[in-house]
Design an enzyme around this catalytic site. Structure first.
Site, PDB file in Angstrom:
ATOM      1  N   ASP A   1       0.809  -1.218   0.000  1.00 39.09           N
ATOM      2  CA  ASP A   1       0.000   0.000   0.000  1.00 39.09           C
ATOM      3  C   ASP A   1       0.844   1.271   0.000  1.00 39.09           C
ATOM      4  O   ASP A   1       2.018   1.250   0.344  1.00 39.09           O
ATOM      5  CB  ASP A   1      -0.876   0.051   1.260  1.00 39.09           C
ATOM      6  CG  ASP A   1      -2.034  -0.932   1.186  1.00 39.09           C
ATOM      7  OD1 ASP A   1      -2.012  -1.799   0.297  1.00 39.09           O
ATOM      8  OD2 ASP A   1      -2.944  -0.822   2.018  1.00 39.09           O
ATOM      9  N   ASP A   2       0.180   2.379  -0.341  1.00 35.22           N
ATOM     10  CA  ASP A   2       0.696   3.758  -0.165  1.00 35.22           C
ATOM     11  C   ASP A   2       1.769   4.188  -1.163  1.00 35.22           C
ATOM     12  O   ASP A   2       2.239   5.311  -1.092  1.00 35.22           O
ATOM     13  CB  ASP A   2       1.250   3.989   1.255  1.00 35.22           C
ATOM     14  CG  ASP A   2       0.160   3.948   2.315  1.00 35.22           C
ATOM     15  OD1 ASP A   2      -0.976   3.540   1.981  1.00 35.22           O
ATOM     16  OD2 ASP A   2       0.442   4.296   3.468  1.00 35.22           O
TER      17      ASP A   2
ATOM     18  N   HIS B   1      -5.806   9.253   0.331  1.00 37.22           N
ATOM     19  CA  HIS B   1      -5.731   8.489   1.583  1.00 37.22           C
ATOM     20  C   HIS B   1      -6.633   9.046   2.682  1.00 37.22           C
ATOM     21  O   HIS B   1      -6.292   9.039   3.865  1.00 37.22           O
ATOM     22  CB  HIS B   1      -4.287   8.421   2.096  1.00 37.22           C
ATOM     23  CG  HIS B   1      -3.990   7.151   2.850  1.00 37.22           C
ATOM     24  ND1 HIS B   1      -4.319   6.976   4.168  1.00 37.22           N
ATOM     25  CD2 HIS B   1      -3.422   5.989   2.476  1.00 37.22           C
ATOM     26  CE1 HIS B   1      -3.946   5.779   4.577  1.00 37.22           C
ATOM     27  NE2 HIS B   1      -3.401   5.148   3.551  1.00 37.22           N
TER      28      HIS B   1
ATOM     29  N   HIS C   1       3.857  -1.961   3.242  1.00 39.93           N
ATOM     30  CA  HIS C   1       3.909  -0.668   2.557  1.00 39.93           C
ATOM     31  C   HIS C   1       5.222  -0.544   1.796  1.00 39.93           C
ATOM     32  O   HIS C   1       6.290  -0.629   2.410  1.00 39.93           O
ATOM     33  CB  HIS C   1       3.771   0.469   3.571  1.00 39.93           C
ATOM     34  CG  HIS C   1       2.469   0.420   4.319  1.00 39.93           C
ATOM     35  ND1 HIS C   1       2.268  -0.424   5.383  1.00 39.93           N
ATOM     36  CD2 HIS C   1       1.302   1.075   4.116  1.00 39.93           C
ATOM     37  CE1 HIS C   1       1.025  -0.267   5.824  1.00 39.93           C
ATOM     38  NE2 HIS C   1       0.412   0.632   5.070  1.00 39.93           N
TER      39      HIS C   1
END
Ligand code: ZN
Length: 456
Positions: free
Chosen positions: A267-268, A322, A409
């Site tokens: 993620d991210d 986000h 992440h």
């Protein structure tokens, strides 16, 4: 003849020495490879969430400006958190900083979006754009790009026309007076700009030309129209960018039959440095993974996204900024989801079908609105908290099970290294590492849009 040849040798030697010195000098000018180009802060506390990403250019003036802005905003936010605690209110506040960076020659355009949720119905938003000429070490405004003093008036008129067109395309009925007010010929009204392949892109944050519920408005004024207003050195021809067709590698899934399966999800990101590091390591474990990327990060990290997709990894959405989807209006939710899907499609040619909501937060209404497949997770090593590759690997290995979805992440080096370490150990236990799509095929699962998938 002889003498001349000898001289040539001497000359060659001197030349190679000179080249060596130049290379050494060039290296000393650039930051070392482990120097950061970006800072990430992620916190998940009882009373607040914090998610801050900002660039580090290793150029003092601009770096200080960005840091100062974020520190000031953060201080205000923490004041609100303290006040909430004193009131003994049971709430959780949220602070987000995301950025987009574009560069033309030595000029950087850095657009920072700050969201703060401090109670009430929605996030408060603030936008800052810095245009930094690193050669002359000075900040620019739109006026530095324009030829004549009345060109800002002309830009305002052009913008009005393109905003109205945007309204038609997006079925928004703009209030003409509000649009005109927001476009008054002042440089502050035209600060969120950069130059892309097709023209001058201008962004108008919520409230400037349209009410909050219509979100941000983005227009591009093509070069053929805006060139007349620009100083000669900034004029450009529209570049026709050939649409590249990427054919992703496909794997023969027979090789995985009878194996225990794990889907690693990241993620991210994407992040040019750390995502590439991960991709470099996957082949060793015959691993392919799934990326849930942030829309706001896609364009400035597009090469690594292309690579990930081309090599057979799956690309999903983690929304644009986000934000907690449960705290947004339907229109904002749509913008978060649609804008991300469009950014991804621009780069890899297809829209994603998977969505990982920030914090895993979603409900039936948002699912219906999104119309995507919702992927949660069953193993969370809290990599963002510990920044320790061994701890990340241990947690994943300890909790591993067939059909697991692991959350990590790819913006942290320690997370990437920890995930690869876990793969090395799990491979010996008979695990194979697949994308969500490969997993569903191997497990004969047909995804639907109303379920949240935690494992398979
Ligand atoms: Zn996230």
């Amino acid at each position: 003849m002889k003498k001349r040849r000898r001289l040539n040798k001497v000359g060659k030697l001197a030349l190679s020495g000179l080249i060596l010195i130049m290379i050494l000098f060039a290296f000393s000018l650039f930051p070392k490879s482990d120097d950061k180009f970006e800072e990430h802060v992620l916190k998940n506390e009882k009373y607040y969430d914090l998610k801050i990403d900002y660039p580090i250019l290793h150029k003092q003036k601009i770096d200080e400006k960005i840091k100062k802005y974020i520190e000031k905003e953060k201080a205000n936010f923490f004041e609100a958190v303290e006040a909430m605690k004193e009131r003994k209110e049971d709430n959780k506040y949220d602070f987000i900083v995301q950025y987009q960076m574009h560069q033309e020659q030595e000029i950087y355009h850095i657009h920072i979006t700050r969201y703060a949720y401090t109670g009430g119905n929605h996030y408060m938003r603030d936008d800052q754009t810095y245009h930094y000429d690193s050669k002359n070490q000075k900040f620019l405004t739109i006026n530095d790009y324009l030829k004549e003093s009345n060109d800002l008036e002309k830009l305002s008129t052009l913008s009005y026309y393109y905003i109205m067109k945007y309204g038609e395309d997006h079925q928004i009925q703009f209030d003409e007076e509000m649009v005109k007010d927001g476009l008054e010929a002042k440089k502050e009204n035209f600060n969120h700009f950069y130059f892309d392949n097709s023209g001058l892109e201008l962004l108008f944050p919520p409230y400037q030309v349209a009410p909050w519920c219509d979100g941000e408005i983005k227009i591009v004024i093509p070069y053929k129209e805006v060139n007349a207003l620009l100083k000669k050195q900034y004029q450009q021809d529209t570049k026709d960018v050939l649409k590249e067709i990427i054919v992703p590698q496909k794997r023969n899934l027979d090789q995985f039959s009878g194996k225990k399966l794990i889907a690693f999800t990241f993620d991210d990101g994407p992040s040019t440095t750390t995502t590439n590091l991960l991709l470099d390591g996957l082949d060793k474990y015959q691993a392919r993974v799934t990326f849930f990327v942030l829309g706001s990060r896609v364009s400035q990290n597009q090469d690594v996204l292309k690579r990930a997709y081309q090599e057979g990894n799956q690309i999903g959405s983690h929304t644009y900024h986000h934000r907690n989807l449960l705290r947004l209006s339907d229109y904002e939710r749509m913008q978060e989801i649609r804008n991300t899907n469009e950014e991804i499609e621009k780069i890899i040619g297809v829209k994603p079908t998977l969505l990982r909501p920030p914090f895993g937060n979603i409900n039936t209404d948002v699912k219906k609105l999104a119309g995507m497949h919702i992927i949660e997770w069953s193993i969370d090593p809290l990599d963002w908290k510990y920044h320790d590759k061994n701890k990340v690997a241990d947690e994943i290995v300890k909790n591993a099970h067939d059909g697991a979805i692991v959350l990590v992440h790819d913006i942290y080096k320690s997370s990437v290294e920890g995930a690869l370490l876990a793969m090395e150990r799990l491979q010996k236990e008979g695990y194979a590492f697949v994308t969500i799509e490969e997993m569903t095929k191997l497990k004969n699962v047909t995804l639907d849009e109303t379920t949240s998938y935690f494992h398979f």
